[in-house]
Write an enzyme that holds these catalytic residues in place. Sequence first.
Site, PDB file in Angstrom:
ATOM      1  N   LYS A 184       9.673  30.676  34.530  1.00  0.00           N
ATOM      2  CA  LYS A 184       9.556  32.130  34.608  1.00  0.00           C
ATOM      3  C   LYS A 184       8.214  32.592  34.618  1.00  0.00           C
ATOM      4  O   LYS A 184       7.127  32.084  34.190  1.00  0.00           O
ATOM      5  CB  LYS A 184       9.933  32.752  33.009  1.00  0.00           C
ATOM      6  CG  LYS A 184      11.558  32.409  32.809  1.00  0.00           C
ATOM      7  CD  LYS A 184      12.401  33.416  33.768  1.00  0.00           C
ATOM      8  CE  LYS A 184      13.819  33.572  33.214  1.00  0.00           C
ATOM      9  NZ  LYS A 184      14.389  34.759  32.665  1.00  0.00           N
ATOM     10  N   CYS A 231     -12.646  73.960  34.619  1.00  0.00           N
ATOM     11  CA  CYS A 231     -12.230  72.936  33.278  1.00  0.00           C
ATOM     12  C   CYS A 231     -13.149  71.460  33.673  1.00  0.00           C
ATOM     13  O   CYS A 231     -13.174  71.180  34.431  1.00  0.00           O
ATOM     14  CB  CYS A 231     -10.749  72.520  33.685  1.00  0.00           C
ATOM     15  SG  CYS A 231     -10.052  71.261  32.634  1.00  0.00           S
ATOM     16  N   TYR A 256      14.732  39.645  25.827  1.00  0.00           N
ATOM     17  CA  TYR A 256      15.778  38.684  25.481  1.00  0.00           C
ATOM     18  C   TYR A 256      15.448  37.055  25.307  1.00  0.00           C
ATOM     19  O   TYR A 256      15.951  36.560  24.469  1.00  0.00           O
ATOM     20  CB  TYR A 256      16.969  38.733  26.708  1.00  0.00           C
ATOM     21  CG  TYR A 256      18.092  38.351  26.609  1.00  0.00           C
ATOM     22  CD1 TYR A 256      19.110  38.587  25.710  1.00  0.00           C
ATOM     23  CD2 TYR A 256      18.180  36.884  27.011  1.00  0.00           C
ATOM     24  CE1 TYR A 256      20.258  38.082  25.505  1.00  0.00           C
ATOM     25  CE2 TYR A 256      19.271  36.092  26.915  1.00  0.00           C
ATOM     26  CZ  TYR A 256      20.480  36.580  26.131  1.00  0.00           C
ATOM     27  OH  TYR A 256      21.840  36.008  25.949  1.00  0.00           O
ATOM     28  N   CYS A 293      -3.556  72.588  35.307  1.00  0.00           N
ATOM     29  CA  CYS A 293      -4.638  73.533  34.489  1.00  0.00           C
ATOM     30  C   CYS A 293      -5.310  74.040  35.666  1.00  0.00           C
ATOM     31  O   CYS A 293      -5.875  73.487  36.588  1.00  0.00           O
ATOM     32  CB  CYS A 293      -5.572  72.569  33.784  1.00  0.00           C
ATOM     33  SG  CYS A 293      -7.403  73.679  33.281  1.00  0.00           S
ATOM     34  N   TYR A 315      22.236  28.876  47.718  1.00  0.00           N
ATOM     35  CA  TYR A 315      21.268  27.675  47.186  1.00  0.00           C
ATOM     36  C   TYR A 315      22.100  26.444  46.579  1.00  0.00           C
ATOM     37  O   TYR A 315      21.461  25.795  46.038  1.00  0.00           O
ATOM     38  CB  TYR A 315      20.279  28.421  46.091  1.00  0.00           C
ATOM     39  CG  TYR A 315      20.736  29.060  45.049  1.00  0.00           C
ATOM     40  CD1 TYR A 315      21.808  28.507  43.999  1.00  0.00           C
ATOM     41  CD2 TYR A 315      20.600  30.449  44.829  1.00  0.00           C
ATOM     42  CE1 TYR A 315      21.967  29.222  42.783  1.00  0.00           C
ATOM     43  CE2 TYR A 315      21.107  31.243  43.618  1.00  0.00           C
ATOM     44  CZ  TYR A 315      21.722  30.699  42.941  1.00  0.00           C
ATOM     45  OH  TYR A 315      22.150  31.305  41.855  1.00  0.00           O
ATOM     46  N   ASP A 364      16.222  37.641  41.288  1.00  0.00           N
ATOM     47  CA  ASP A 364      16.721  38.371  40.212  1.00  0.00           C
ATOM     48  C   ASP A 364      17.888  39.190  40.500  1.00  0.00           C
ATOM     49  O   ASP A 364      17.933  40.099  40.985  1.00  0.00           O
ATOM     50  CB  ASP A 364      15.756  39.487  39.522  1.00  0.00           C
ATOM     51  CG  ASP A 364      16.011  39.764  38.273  1.00  0.00           C
ATOM     52  OD1 ASP A 364      16.963  39.174  37.711  1.00  0.00           O
ATOM     53  OD2 ASP A 364      15.332  40.693  37.806  1.00  0.00           O
ATOM     54  N   GLU A 376      11.662  27.057  44.949  1.00  0.00           N
ATOM     55  CA  GLU A 376      12.192  28.209  45.878  1.00  0.00           C
ATOM     56  C   GLU A 376      12.128  29.314  44.565  1.00  0.00           C
ATOM     57  O   GLU A 376      11.881  29.134  43.531  1.00  0.00           O
ATOM     58  CB  GLU A 376      13.542  27.819  46.114  1.00  0.00           C
ATOM     59  CG  GLU A 376      14.357  27.489  45.172  1.00  0.00           C
ATOM     60  CD  GLU A 376      15.865  27.082  45.444  1.00  0.00           C
ATOM     61  OE1 GLU A 376      15.752  26.504  46.589  1.00  0.00           O
ATOM     62  OE2 GLU A 376      16.767  27.140  45.029  1.00  0.00           O
ATOM     63  N   LYS A 395      13.105  32.306  42.314  1.00  0.00           N
ATOM     64  CA  LYS A 395      14.443  32.708  41.454  1.00  0.00           C
ATOM     65  C   LYS A 395      14.587  34.151  41.753  1.00  0.00           C
ATOM     66  O   LYS A 395      13.949  35.022  41.223  1.00  0.00           O
ATOM     67  CB  LYS A 395      13.889  32.417  40.008  1.00  0.00           C
ATOM     68  CG  LYS A 395      15.003  32.691  39.053  1.00  0.00           C
ATOM     69  CD  LYS A 395      15.112  31.701  37.803  1.00  0.00           C
ATOM     70  CE  LYS A 395      16.165  32.114  36.779  1.00  0.00           C
ATOM     71  NZ  LYS A 395      16.608  33.332  36.701  1.00  0.00           N
ATOM     72  N   CYS A 438      -9.942  72.006  28.075  1.00  0.00           N
ATOM     73  CA  CYS A 438     -10.564  73.447  28.266  1.00  0.00           C
ATOM     74  C   CYS A 438      -9.918  74.456  27.565  1.00  0.00           C
ATOM     75  O   CYS A 438     -10.325  75.580  27.242  1.00  0.00           O
ATOM     76  CB  CYS A 438     -10.819  73.993  29.801  1.00  0.00           C
ATOM     77  SG  CYS A 438      -9.272  74.453  30.523  1.00  0.00           S
ATOM     78  N   CYS A 466      -4.495  73.337  28.074  1.00  0.00           N
ATOM     79  CA  CYS A 466      -5.065  72.062  28.805  1.00  0.00           C
ATOM     80  C   CYS A 466      -5.813  71.481  27.507  1.00  0.00           C
ATOM     81  O   CYS A 466      -6.468  72.221  26.724  1.00  0.00           O
ATOM     82  CB  CYS A 466      -6.059  72.671  29.834  1.00  0.00           C
ATOM     83  SG  CYS A 466      -7.057  71.579  30.112  1.00  0.00           S
TER      84      CYS A 466
HETATM   85  S1  IVH Z   1      20.397  27.190  40.912  1.00  0.00           S
HETATM   86  C1  IVH Z   1      23.188  24.459  38.388  1.00  0.00           C
HETATM   87  N1  IVH Z   1      18.481  28.739  42.094  1.00  0.00           N
HETATM   88  O1  IVH Z   1      19.382  31.970  37.992  1.00  0.00           O
HETATM   89  C2  IVH Z   1      22.054  25.155  39.093  1.00  0.00           C
HETATM   90  N2  IVH Z   1      19.710  29.625  40.537  1.00  0.00           N
HETATM   91  O2  IVH Z   1      18.949  31.442  35.416  1.00  0.00           O
HETATM   92  C3  IVH Z   1      22.492  26.584  39.274  1.00  0.00           C
HETATM   93  N3  IVH Z   1      19.251  32.037  40.028  1.00  0.00           N
HETATM   94  O3  IVH Z   1      22.804  31.305  37.231  1.00  0.00           O
HETATM   95  C4  IVH Z   1      21.314  27.809  39.461  1.00  0.00           C
HETATM   96  N4  IVH Z   1      17.691  32.011  42.118  1.00  0.00           N
HETATM   97  O4  IVH Z   1      22.166  33.141  38.966  1.00  0.00           O
HETATM   98  C5  IVH Z   1      19.411  28.494  41.308  1.00  0.00           C
HETATM   99  N5  IVH Z   1      17.327  29.553  43.760  1.00  0.00           N
HETATM  100  C6  IVH Z   1      17.946  29.712  42.649  1.00  0.00           C
HETATM  101  C7  IVH Z   1      18.176  31.050  41.940  1.00  0.00           C
HETATM  102  C8  IVH Z   1      19.017  30.751  40.980  1.00  0.00           C
HETATM  103  C9  IVH Z   1      18.516  32.857  40.971  1.00  0.00           C
HETATM  104  C10 IVH Z   1      19.975  32.278  39.223  1.00  0.00           C
HETATM  105  C11 IVH Z   1      21.381  32.065  39.239  1.00  0.00           C
HETATM  106  C12 IVH Z   1      21.343  31.118  37.691  1.00  0.00           C
HETATM  107  C13 IVH Z   1      20.278  31.574  37.077  1.00  0.00           C
HETATM  108  C14 IVH Z   1      19.912  30.916  35.892  1.00  0.00           C
END
Ligand code: IVH
Length: 676
Positions: A313, A430, A34, A425, A224, A117, A113, A115, A410, A407
Site C-alpha cells: 500500500k 488591506c 478502513y 476584500c 491481470y 484503484d 505492477e 494496484k 483590515c 475581512c
Molecule cells: S491480483 C488472487 N493485481 O486489489 C489475486 N489485484 O486488494 C487477485 N487490484 O481484488 C488480485 N490492481 O480488485 C491484482 N494489479 C493487480 C491489481 C489488483 C488492483 C485489486 C483487485 C483485488 C484487490 C485486492
Amino acid sequence: MKPAERAARLREELARHNDAYFSNDAPLIPDADYDALARELRALEAEHPELSDETSVSKKVGAPSSTVFSPVQHAEPMLSLDNVFDVDELRAWAERGAKILGEDAGALSFAVEPKIDGLALSISFVDGIFTQAATRGDGRVGEDVTDNVRTIHNVPLSLGTGVRGRVEVRGEVFLAKADFEELNRRQRELNAKEFANPRNAAAGSLRQKDSQVSASRPLSFLAYQLVDLDGSLSFARYVDTLGQLASWGFLTAAEMVVELGVDDMIARSNWFEEHRHDLLYEVDGVVIKIDDLAARVKMGFTSRAPRWAIARKLPPEERTTRLRAIEVSIGRTGRATPYAVLEPVVVAGSTVAMATLHNEDQVAAKDVRPGDLVVVRKAGDVIPEVVSAVVESGKKRAKPWSFPSRCPDCGEPLVRIGLESDTYCVNPACPAQQLQQIIHFASRGALDIEGLGEQRVAQLLAEGLISDVADLFFLRVEDLSSLEGLGELSATSLVSEITKAKAAPLSRVLVGLGIRHVGPVAARELARAFSTFEALAHAPLEDLEAIDGIGPVIAGSVYQECRELDSIVRMARLAEAGLALSEPERGGGPAATLAGRAVVVTGSVEGFSRDEAEAAVIARGGTSPGSVSKKTYCVVVGDAPGAAKVTKARELGIPMVRAEEFQRLLNTGTWSSQLA
Ligand code: IVH
C-alpha cells in the site's frame, strides 16, 4: 476496553463500512482509515485466538451481493490480497516465500505492477466467446453485470477462433483520471452529484440497472489474471499469460516489470511510489507477484489471499482528522479563501494541519462544520483540501459555518461579486493583500529578488518601511541594518539584490504586479507588443485586444488596471526608482522566457541532445551551467540524471522539473509541477 469488547466494536464498525463501500459504492471513510481498523482487528484476533471466528469480517473478502443483480457463483474464488505498508514488511514477505520454495530470495523473479484503484471483475469466455461478467462480491458469489460489461470499450467480445473450453479473464474496472475529470464535468453540467473519486465513479457506473447508463460512462478494463478452468492453455510464467491477454485485445499494465531478486523488486516498487501521479489511472499501491506459475502452486493460499502475491500500500492520500476551526485568509487579489485548521495528520507522507476549502459555496456544499471529523486529501503537489465530513451517528454538530462579513485583517466588509463563488476584500490598503502582493512581486516567477521571502516582507511591513512594491526600491541600507536578523552585511546584499531587479524586463514586472488574468504568457505578449510600459498604459482597448493571444478578458483587465489611481501612482514611483519597464528587443528568435536564469539540465531529455538542450535555454535568454548552485533557477531532470546534481538541488531547495516539462519551461519560463 476489554479485547473482546474492542473486537466486537471493530467488527461492527467494519461491517458498517463494508456495507457502505461495497453495497452502496459510497464509503464513509478513506481506505487508509478502513485498513487501520481491519489491521487492528486482525492483530487482536492473532493475539487472542479465542476471539477469532470464521464469520469475522476479518476473514471476509468484499461484501455479499445485492438483490438488484443476479448472483453468480465464481468457478474459482476471487481472492483478495494481503497488504504490507513498508519496505521491511515487503522484504519479509518475499523471504517467507523464498523459504516455502526452498530458494534464495535473490533468485526469485517478481512481477511488479500498479494496484489500480477500481473494482475487480471476472469475465467468462466459453470457446472464445464472451458469455458473462461478474463482480467479486464476497469472493465466492458476485453480481451478474454482463450487460454493462458488454458496453466497456476495451473488453473484447471474442478471443478469436482456436480458443477452446472455459476461460476467465480477471482484472480491474476503472476510470482513467482524465475520464473521471470529464465525467464529473458532465455531472456538473447536468447539476448531478459529482463523484468523490475514480473508484466510486467506476463502481457506480458499473452497477447501473440500465446498461445504457453504463455505456455512457467512460469505463475501462485492465486484465491481470487468466484463469484457465479446463486446462486448455499452458503457460510457465505470469508474463506469458499477460502476453496472451494482450494478444486477445485486453489492456494490460504497460508499467509492469519483472525484476530478479528482492532488492530490484523493492526498488521497482519505490519507482511506483514516486511515479504514481504520472500514471493514467489512480493507484493505491503496488502489486508484487511471483512470476513462476509452478512456484505459485507450491506457495498456495491462505483463507483470503494468495501467498504468491502481496499489495504494498502506498502512503494514503486521504485521511480523516478533526476540524478544529474554519478561518479565512486573504490573498494578493483580495480573494478571501476559507481554510480548515485541522488536528495535524500525516497524509501522503507529510503532516497536514491546514487544508483549503476553496470558497463559500464549497463549504456549504460539503457541509463541513467546526468539530466535525473530516476527510483530508493531499495528492502529489496539490494543496491539501477538505473533501467531506464524516457522519458520526449520535454526535451533536456545531451550527453550519457562515462566511465572515468582514475581512479578518483590515475589518472592512467582504463582498461577493455577481455570480462568482469567490468573496473579496476590496480595500486596497488591506495589510494582508499588501503582504501577499509584495511576496508575489519578489517571487521567482516575477522579479526574483533573493532574500526577500515571506518573513522578511512581513517584517518590513510591520516596521512600516514598506506598504507597496514600489517602496522596496527606496529602501536604504541604513533603514535595514538595525532590523532584527539583518546586519550591515545582509542589509547591503538585500539592497543590492533589489537594485539588480530594476533591470528586469517589463514582462516580469507585469507578472509581478499580479494584474488579474495576466500570467507569464500574456505578460510576455503584452510586453513584446508594446516594448515599454508607457506605450502599454496608453494603448486603447482595441489595440490591446488586437494582440495575438490576448482575449477581451485580459485586455479589459489590463486596460482597467492602467487607469486606476493606485496603479498609476505605483508605476510612476517604479519609473522614478529607475526600473527599466521595457522589454529588450529579441529580433526574430524565441521569446526571452528564461532571461537571466540559470537552468541546469541533467540526464537525457527526449528530443534534445545535451548541446541542443543547452542551446534552447540560451536562445531564451538563460544560461545552462554544468553544476547546481544557490543561483540556479531550476534543474531539469531527465533519464539517468546525475546523482550529485539531484542531491545538491535537494539540499539547496532548488525546484526540480521533469524532462517532460522542458518544452513548457522553454515556452513559458515556468512549470506545472515539480519533483519532491
Ligand atoms: S491480483 C488472487 N493485481 O486489489 C489475486 N489485484 O486488494 C487477485 N487490484 O481484488 C488480485 N490492481 O480488485 C491484482 N494489479 C493487480 C491489481 C489488483 C488492483 C485489486 C483487485 C483485488 C484487490 C485486492
